[in-house]
Scaffold this motif. Sequence first.
Motif, mmCIF file in Angstrom:
data_model
loop_
_atom_site.group_PDB
_atom_site.id
_atom_site.type_symbol
_atom_site.label_atom_id
_atom_site.label_comp_id
_atom_site.label_asym_id
_atom_site.label_seq_id
_atom_site.Cartn_x
_atom_site.Cartn_y
_atom_site.Cartn_z
ATOM 1 N N SER A 31 0.912 -1.260 0.105
ATOM 2 C CA SER A 31 0.076 0.127 0.107
ATOM 3 C C SER A 31 0.852 1.188 -0.015
ATOM 4 O O SER A 31 2.075 1.205 0.501
ATOM 5 C CB SER A 31 -0.956 -0.044 1.207
ATOM 6 O OG SER A 31 -0.184 0.175 2.404
ATOM 7 N N LEU A 32 0.106 2.256 -0.347
ATOM 8 C CA LEU A 32 1.005 3.594 -0.493
ATOM 9 C C LEU A 32 1.436 3.965 0.983
ATOM 10 O O LEU A 32 2.387 4.599 1.308
ATOM 11 C CB LEU A 32 0.125 4.710 -1.052
ATOM 12 C CG LEU A 32 0.827 6.037 -1.258
ATOM 13 C CD1 LEU A 32 2.061 5.802 -2.195
ATOM 14 C CD2 LEU A 32 -0.234 7.105 -2.065
ATOM 15 N N GLU A 33 0.661 3.859 1.937
ATOM 16 C CA GLU A 33 0.880 4.206 3.317
ATOM 17 C C GLU A 33 2.052 3.388 3.809
ATOM 18 O O GLU A 33 2.802 3.701 4.394
ATOM 19 C CB GLU A 33 -0.348 3.927 4.113
ATOM 20 C CG GLU A 33 -0.109 4.338 5.596
ATOM 21 C CD GLU A 33 -1.251 3.935 6.624
ATOM 22 O OE1 GLU A 33 -1.483 4.440 7.597
ATOM 23 O OE2 GLU A 33 -2.388 3.405 6.147
ATOM 24 N N ALA A 34 1.899 1.914 3.451
ATOM 25 C CA ALA A 34 2.935 1.012 3.993
ATOM 26 C C ALA A 34 4.250 1.563 3.406
ATOM 27 O O ALA A 34 5.229 1.749 3.974
ATOM 28 C CB ALA A 34 2.775 -0.370 3.730
ATOM 29 N N PHE A 35 4.110 1.827 2.074
ATOM 30 C CA PHE A 35 5.498 2.340 1.308
ATOM 31 C C PHE A 35 6.114 3.363 2.009
ATOM 32 O O PHE A 35 7.475 3.549 2.392
ATOM 33 C CB PHE A 35 5.137 2.450 -0.066
ATOM 34 C CG PHE A 35 6.329 3.046 -0.917
ATOM 35 C CD1 PHE A 35 7.358 2.260 -1.162
ATOM 36 C CD2 PHE A 35 6.205 4.325 -1.304
ATOM 37 C CE1 PHE A 35 8.372 2.994 -1.737
ATOM 38 C CE2 PHE A 35 7.424 5.132 -1.860
ATOM 39 C CZ PHE A 35 8.258 4.430 -2.099
ATOM 40 N N LEU A 36 5.179 4.486 2.512
ATOM 41 C CA LEU A 36 5.577 5.821 2.845
ATOM 42 C C LEU A 36 6.397 5.279 4.449
ATOM 43 O O LEU A 36 7.446 5.864 4.595
ATOM 44 C CB LEU A 36 4.489 6.783 3.049
ATOM 45 C CG LEU A 36 4.819 7.871 3.627
ATOM 46 C CD1 LEU A 36 5.910 8.738 2.730
ATOM 47 C CD2 LEU A 36 3.603 8.991 3.914
ATOM 48 N N CYS A 37 5.604 4.789 5.244
ATOM 49 C CA CYS A 37 6.129 4.516 6.561
ATOM 50 C C CYS A 37 7.116 3.511 6.659
ATOM 51 O O CYS A 37 8.265 3.774 7.441
ATOM 52 C CB CYS A 37 4.991 3.834 7.394
ATOM 53 S SG CYS A 37 3.562 5.280 7.546
ATOM 54 N N GLU A 38 7.165 2.546 5.964
ATOM 55 C CA GLU A 38 8.359 1.454 6.123
ATOM 56 C C GLU A 38 9.271 1.503 5.207
ATOM 57 O O GLU A 38 10.286 1.063 5.747
ATOM 58 C CB GLU A 38 7.573 0.207 5.810
ATOM 59 C CG GLU A 38 6.479 -0.288 6.662
ATOM 60 C CD GLU A 38 5.716 -1.582 6.110
ATOM 61 O OE1 GLU A 38 6.350 -2.422 5.824
ATOM 62 O OE2 GLU A 38 4.476 -1.826 6.298
ATOM 63 N N TYR A 39 9.416 2.512 4.308
ATOM 64 C CA TYR A 39 10.508 2.496 3.368
ATOM 65 C C TYR A 39 10.941 3.689 3.138
ATOM 66 O O TYR A 39 12.036 4.370 3.100
ATOM 67 C CB TYR A 39 10.360 1.538 2.060
ATOM 68 C CG TYR A 39 9.913 0.195 2.327
ATOM 69 C CD1 TYR A 39 11.219 -0.703 2.501
ATOM 70 C CD2 TYR A 39 8.999 -0.429 2.305
ATOM 71 C CE1 TYR A 39 10.766 -1.990 2.699
ATOM 72 C CE2 TYR A 39 8.640 -1.504 2.663
ATOM 73 C CZ TYR A 39 9.602 -2.401 2.758
ATOM 74 O OH TYR A 39 9.430 -3.986 2.941
ATOM 75 N N PHE A 40 10.005 4.551 2.507
ATOM 76 C CA PHE A 40 10.159 6.051 2.068
ATOM 77 C C PHE A 40 10.754 6.896 3.399
ATOM 78 O O PHE A 40 11.882 7.616 3.021
ATOM 79 C CB PHE A 40 9.215 6.616 1.612
ATOM 80 C CG PHE A 40 9.334 7.955 0.963
ATOM 81 C CD1 PHE A 40 9.941 8.253 -0.434
ATOM 82 C CD2 PHE A 40 9.169 9.208 1.566
ATOM 83 C CE1 PHE A 40 10.365 9.218 -1.004
ATOM 84 C CE2 PHE A 40 9.447 10.333 0.780
ATOM 85 C CZ PHE A 40 9.955 10.575 -0.345
ATOM 86 N N LEU A 41 10.381 7.156 4.487
ATOM 87 C CA LEU A 41 10.733 8.014 5.362
ATOM 88 C C LEU A 41 11.879 7.496 5.910
ATOM 89 O O LEU A 41 12.806 8.225 6.359
ATOM 90 C CB LEU A 41 9.608 7.774 6.612
ATOM 91 C CG LEU A 41 8.244 8.633 5.816
ATOM 92 C CD1 LEU A 41 7.229 8.544 7.210
ATOM 93 C CD2 LEU A 41 8.371 10.020 5.566
ATOM 94 N N SER A 42 12.401 6.030 6.046
ATOM 95 C CA SER A 42 13.687 5.780 6.581
ATOM 96 C C SER A 42 14.767 5.649 5.255
ATOM 97 O O SER A 42 15.951 5.387 5.583
ATOM 98 C CB SER A 42 13.280 4.322 7.151
ATOM 99 O OG SER A 42 13.331 3.242 5.952
ATOM 100 N N GLY A 43 14.408 5.945 4.028
ATOM 101 C CA GLY A 43 15.373 5.782 3.006
ATOM 102 C C GLY A 43 15.653 4.435 2.730
ATOM 103 O O GLY A 43 16.850 4.189 2.192
ATOM 104 N N SER A 44 14.795 3.572 2.976
ATOM 105 C CA SER A 44 15.284 2.053 2.619
ATOM 106 C C SER A 44 14.722 1.766 1.166
ATOM 107 O O SER A 44 13.795 1.875 0.727
ATOM 108 C CB SER A 44 14.817 1.307 3.635
ATOM 109 O OG SER A 44 15.187 1.532 5.141
ATOM 110 N N PRO A 45 15.751 0.900 0.596
ATOM 111 C CA PRO A 45 15.203 0.360 -0.757
ATOM 112 C C PRO A 45 14.129 -0.864 -0.777
ATOM 113 O O PRO A 45 14.152 -1.621 0.366
ATOM 114 C CB PRO A 45 16.458 -0.026 -1.536
ATOM 115 C CG PRO A 45 17.415 -0.295 -0.244
ATOM 116 C CD PRO A 45 17.053 0.400 0.973
ATOM 117 N N VAL A 46 13.347 -1.030 -1.619
ATOM 118 C CA VAL A 46 12.439 -2.160 -1.641
ATOM 119 C C VAL A 46 12.108 -2.454 -3.168
ATOM 120 O O VAL A 46 11.860 -1.716 -3.993
ATOM 121 C CB VAL A 46 11.146 -1.875 -0.839
ATOM 122 C CG1 VAL A 46 10.452 -0.732 -1.457
ATOM 123 C CG2 VAL A 46 10.364 -2.866 -0.948
#
Length: 423
Positions: free
Chosen positions: A184-199
């Motif tokens: 989900s867009l929310e999960a992407f934002l919270c789990e990866y984008f904000l931390s700068g982690s690749p997925v």
Amino acid sequence: MSSPAANIATAISTPTLDSESPALLQSITSHGGYAFTRMATLAAAGDQRAAEAACDMAWEQLHSGPWHSVLPVWRDAYSMACLHVAKFHLSNGEFRDALRSLDMGIIMGGPLLRKDLDSAIEGVLAAKSRHYHNGVADNDKEGHGEAGSRLLVSPQEFDKSEVLRILPIRSLSSKIVGKRSALSLEAFLCEYFLSGSPVIITDCMAHWPARTRWNDMDYLRRIAGDRTVPVEVGKNYLCSEWKQELVTFSEFLERVQSTGCSSKAPTYLAQHQLFDQINDLRKDISIPDYCCAGGGELRSLNAWFGPAGTLTPLHHDPHHNILAQVVGKKYVRLYSAKYSEELYPYSETMLNNSSQVDLDNIDEVEFPKSAIGGVPILEVQWCLRICKHLVFFLCLCFKILFGREVDFMYIKTFAGKIYVQPA
């Protein structure tokens, strides 16, 4: 049967040029372009040689110094001349030459006459279709190659054992970036984008027509074969023999099919706004919702297309990226943000986003921080290129880069960001 000359009035309509021409010519004159203004005026009155002369004059101005130092008015002047030249080519039934002139106006020209150039291309393509639909042989069309070459990448082309032999040193020895589906867009934002982690997001491209169409040589030639595109020739942009050329898309397809991993001068299309230039290709894709994460806006939509063995040196891009691997496979190596210093970026302004380190043969004297203990990497197998990364094409590849800025996070390092991969 209607002739190309009869179609010229409707095929190339230039409302912006018609209204802006006096002011543009006055501006060109004020910057010393007296000869250009005279030739452009004669071209508008029907003089083909004058149109070609005006085009040559503007071209010289575009190459009078570094690109950033070229006066914007000369870019618009070049677009004007290209429109005039295209009209004459069309009147002579030279559809391919007309398209080349218009593409050159898009690639090298300014923004003032862009709408006229785009509408003119649509008009020329429609006129060409009508002309050849009436039974006239298409002598302008380039060959389609031998039978059996219809697929860019065949299912049998990828040899994993060969790939393991040619991959960079220490490949497949580090942590693999995780994969997610139905993210989900929310999960992407919270789990990866904000931390700068690749997925790796495995399923957001399944509905794209490009997934099948762009592996079809006949389709690519039909949609874009006569269009002119900028390509890069050479091992990579850090090599002295590297250069840029302008070729038709059909010629480019022939080159990438004939270029092997051992070639010292592969031809590839890189960081070009292909979808802004060729709208039919743009229709084959859609912008992922993940591009909306964090606010900001989409800054670029670029294409990369090259043969096996193409290598992009370790570098970082100016924006956060989402990358989509459409055709083919590639190897990617990512480095954490905290190791930027150990990767020795160039000090020159033009190359300060690139590392000086040859990862396959590290000079321990010149780059001691890279040699001591090595630099930990995040490794991505059979994937695509990332924001701060090293890339190695495993076979012929066609990919897209969605570049965007965000309102609240920007890290300029050799660190991987976000990307998309097909399942």
